[in-house]
Design a protein around this motif. Structure first.
Motif, PDB file in Angstrom:
ATOM      1  N   ASP A  11      -5.074  77.850-111.588  1.00 36.67           N
ATOM      2  CA  ASP A  11      -6.498  77.820-111.958  1.00 36.67           C
ATOM      3  C   ASP A  11      -7.150  76.517-111.503  1.00 36.67           C
ATOM      4  OD1 ASP A  11      -4.912  76.471-113.875  1.00 36.67           O
ATOM      5  OD2 ASP A  11      -6.461  76.665-115.400  1.00 36.67           O
ATOM      6  N   LYS A  12      -6.385  75.414-111.509  1.00 37.54           N
ATOM      7  CA  LYS A  12      -6.933  74.129-111.068  1.00 37.54           C
ATOM      8  C   LYS A  12      -7.344  74.196-109.600  1.00 37.54           C
ATOM      9  CE  LYS A  12      -4.743  70.932-114.225  1.00 37.54           C
ATOM     10  NZ  LYS A  12      -3.588  70.054-114.432  1.00 37.54           N
ATOM     11  N   GLN A  13      -6.528  74.837-108.783  1.00 39.73           N
ATOM     12  CA  GLN A  13      -6.860  74.951-107.354  1.00 39.73           C
ATOM     13  C   GLN A  13      -8.118  75.786-107.162  1.00 39.73           C
ATOM     14  OE1 GLN A  13      -2.638  76.138-106.504  1.00 39.73           O
ATOM     15  NE2 GLN A  13      -3.168  75.317-104.501  1.00 39.73           N
ATOM     16  N   ILE A  14      -8.255  76.839-107.958  1.00 42.11           N
ATOM     17  CA  ILE A  14      -9.441  77.699-107.837  1.00 42.11           C
ATOM     18  C   ILE A  14     -10.685  76.930-108.266  1.00 42.11           C
ATOM     19  CG2 ILE A  14     -10.551  79.797-108.726  1.00 42.11           C
ATOM     20  CD1 ILE A  14      -7.687  81.005-108.890  1.00 42.11           C
ATOM     21  N   LYS A  15     -10.573  76.192-109.380  1.00 38.21           N
ATOM     22  CA  LYS A  15     -11.714  75.392-109.843  1.00 38.21           C
ATOM     23  C   LYS A  15     -12.096  74.341-108.806  1.00 38.21           C
ATOM     24  CE  LYS A  15     -10.614  76.022-114.689  1.00 38.21           C
ATOM     25  NZ  LYS A  15      -9.969  75.423-115.866  1.00 38.21           N
ATOM     26  N   SER A  24     -17.734  82.436-104.428  1.00 42.50           N
ATOM     27  CA  SER A  24     -17.378  83.841-104.650  1.00 42.50           C
ATOM     28  C   SER A  24     -15.874  84.006-104.457  1.00 42.50           C
ATOM     29  CB  SER A  24     -18.112  84.740-103.653  1.00 42.50           C
ATOM     30  OG  SER A  24     -17.604  84.515-102.349  1.00 42.50           O
ATOM     31  N   LEU A  25     -15.382  85.142-104.903  1.00 45.84           N
ATOM     32  CA  LEU A  25     -13.956  85.430-104.720  1.00 45.84           C
ATOM     33  C   LEU A  25     -13.624  85.479-103.227  1.00 45.84           C
ATOM     34  CD1 LEU A  25     -11.217  86.117-105.978  1.00 45.84           C
ATOM     35  CD2 LEU A  25     -11.904  88.520-105.956  1.00 45.84           C
ATOM     36  N   ALA A  26     -14.551  86.015-102.431  1.00 44.71           N
ATOM     37  CA  ALA A  26     -14.324  86.086-100.981  1.00 44.71           C
ATOM     38  C   ALA A  26     -14.144  84.689-100.394  1.00 44.71           C
ATOM     39  CB  ALA A  26     -15.493  86.806-100.310  1.00 44.71           C
ATOM     40  N   ASP A  27     -14.963  83.729-100.869  1.00 40.71           N
ATOM     41  CA  ASP A  27     -14.848  82.355-100.380  1.00 40.71           C
ATOM     42  C   ASP A  27     -13.485  81.763-100.732  1.00 40.71           C
ATOM     43  OD1 ASP A  27     -17.422  82.449 -99.460  1.00 40.71           O
ATOM     44  OD2 ASP A  27     -18.291  81.340-101.131  1.00 40.71           O
ATOM     45  N   VAL A  28     -13.078  81.943-101.981  1.00 39.43           N
ATOM     46  CA  VAL A  28     -11.812  81.359-102.433  1.00 39.43           C
ATOM     47  C   VAL A  28     -10.638  82.067-101.753  1.00 39.43           C
ATOM     48  CG1 VAL A  28     -10.371  80.839-104.437  1.00 39.43           C
ATOM     49  CG2 VAL A  28     -12.844  80.653-104.631  1.00 39.43           C
ATOM     50  N   LYS A  29     -10.815  83.330-101.511  1.00 38.74           N
ATOM     51  CA  LYS A  29      -9.776  84.082-100.789  1.00 38.74           C
ATOM     52  C   LYS A  29      -9.586  83.501 -99.394  1.00 38.74           C
ATOM     53  CE  LYS A  29      -9.381  88.761-101.059  1.00 38.74           C
ATOM     54  NZ  LYS A  29      -9.680  90.180-100.743  1.00 38.74           N
ATOM     55  N   LYS A  30     -10.693  83.204 -98.735  1.00 41.81           N
ATOM     56  CA  LYS A  30     -10.631  82.632 -97.390  1.00 41.81           C
ATOM     57  C   LYS A  30      -9.964  81.257 -97.406  1.00 41.81           C
ATOM     58  CE  LYS A  30     -14.611  84.093 -95.366  1.00 41.81           C
ATOM     59  NZ  LYS A  30     -16.012  83.773 -95.060  1.00 41.81           N
ATOM     60  N   ALA A  45      -8.999  85.594-111.212  1.00 39.33           N
ATOM     61  CA  ALA A  45      -9.533  84.582-110.296  1.00 39.33           C
ATOM     62  C   ALA A  45     -11.058  84.614-110.323  1.00 39.33           C
ATOM     63  CB  ALA A  45      -9.018  84.834-108.882  1.00 39.33           C
ATOM     64  N   ASN A  46     -11.610  85.807-110.331  1.00 42.22           N
ATOM     65  CA  ASN A  46     -13.061  85.946-110.347  1.00 42.22           C
ATOM     66  C   ASN A  46     -13.657  85.372-111.632  1.00 42.22           C
ATOM     67  OD1 ASN A  46     -15.324  86.748-108.910  1.00 42.22           O
ATOM     68  ND2 ASN A  46     -15.524  88.593-110.137  1.00 42.22           N
ATOM     69  N   GLN A  47     -12.985  85.609-112.764  1.00 43.10           N
ATOM     70  CA  GLN A  47     -13.469  85.062-114.039  1.00 43.10           C
ATOM     71  C   GLN A  47     -13.481  83.540-113.997  1.00 43.10           C
ATOM     72  OE1 GLN A  47     -10.990  86.778-117.070  1.00 43.10           O
ATOM     73  NE2 GLN A  47     -12.237  88.626-117.238  1.00 43.10           N
ATOM     74  N   ILE A  48     -12.438  82.956-113.442  1.00 44.53           N
ATOM     75  CA  ILE A  48     -12.358  81.498-113.358  1.00 44.53           C
ATOM     76  C   ILE A  48     -13.472  80.970-112.466  1.00 44.53           C
ATOM     77  CG2 ILE A  48     -10.954  79.580-112.484  1.00 44.53           C
ATOM     78  CD1 ILE A  48      -8.499  81.336-113.377  1.00 44.53           C
ATOM     79  N   ILE A  49     -13.721  81.657-111.359  1.00 42.26           N
ATOM     80  CA  ILE A  49     -14.791  81.246-110.437  1.00 42.26           C
ATOM     81  C   ILE A  49     -16.146  81.305-111.149  1.00 42.26           C
ATOM     82  CG2 ILE A  49     -16.055  81.892-108.342  1.00 42.26           C
ATOM     83  CD1 ILE A  49     -13.251  82.969-107.329  1.00 42.26           C
ATOM     84  N   GLN A  50     -16.415  82.412-111.833  1.00 42.35           N
ATOM     85  CA  GLN A  50     -17.715  82.568-112.510  1.00 42.35           C
ATOM     86  C   GLN A  50     -17.903  81.504-113.583  1.00 42.35           C
ATOM     87  OE1 GLN A  50     -19.958  84.494-111.189  1.00 42.35           O
ATOM     88  NE2 GLN A  50     -18.384  85.182-109.762  1.00 42.35           N
ATOM     89  N   THR A  51     -16.854  81.254-114.355  1.00 40.24           N
ATOM     90  CA  THR A  51     -16.934  80.236-115.407  1.00 40.24           C
ATOM     91  C   THR A  51     -17.180  78.864-114.801  1.00 40.24           C
ATOM     92  OG1 THR A  51     -15.431  81.526-116.778  1.00 40.24           O
ATOM     93  CG2 THR A  51     -15.713  79.203-117.369  1.00 40.24           C
ATOM     94  N   GLN A  52     -16.470  78.573-113.722  1.00 38.97           N
ATOM     95  CA  GLN A  52     -16.626  77.262-113.084  1.00 38.97           C
ATOM     96  C   GLN A  52     -18.027  77.107-112.503  1.00 38.97           C
ATOM     97  OE1 GLN A  52     -14.511  74.863-113.397  1.00 38.97           O
ATOM     98  NE2 GLN A  52     -15.668  73.414-112.174  1.00 38.97           N
TER      99      GLN A  52
END
Ligand code: FES
Length: 56
Positions: A11-15, A24-30, A45-52
């Motif tokens: 989750d730290k890497q996603i944040k 967006s999830l697409a951005d983090v996926k890339k 992952a999407n929930q973490i992105i939205q919260t962040q």
């Protein structure tokens, strides 16, 4: 904690990816490869992105 087990992504890497400008999830996926294998982590992952994004 690990979010994506296929790629050992936390989750730290996603944040951090959101802090770097991903929005967006697409951005983090890339950037990290999250959710590009089995896809089971996509929802979390999407929930973490939205919260962040709310903190940005
Ligand atoms: Fe993320 Fe499989 S757990 S792609």
């Amino acid at each position: 904690m690990y979010v994506c087990l296929c790629h050992a992504i936390t989750d730290k890497q996603i944040k951090e990816a959101v802090r770097q400008g991903d929005c967006s999830l697409a951005d983090v996926k890339k950037r990290l490869g999250v959710a590009d294998q089995c896809g089971k982590c996509a929802r979390m992952a999407n929930q973490i992105i939205q919260t962040q994004l709310e903190f940005e």
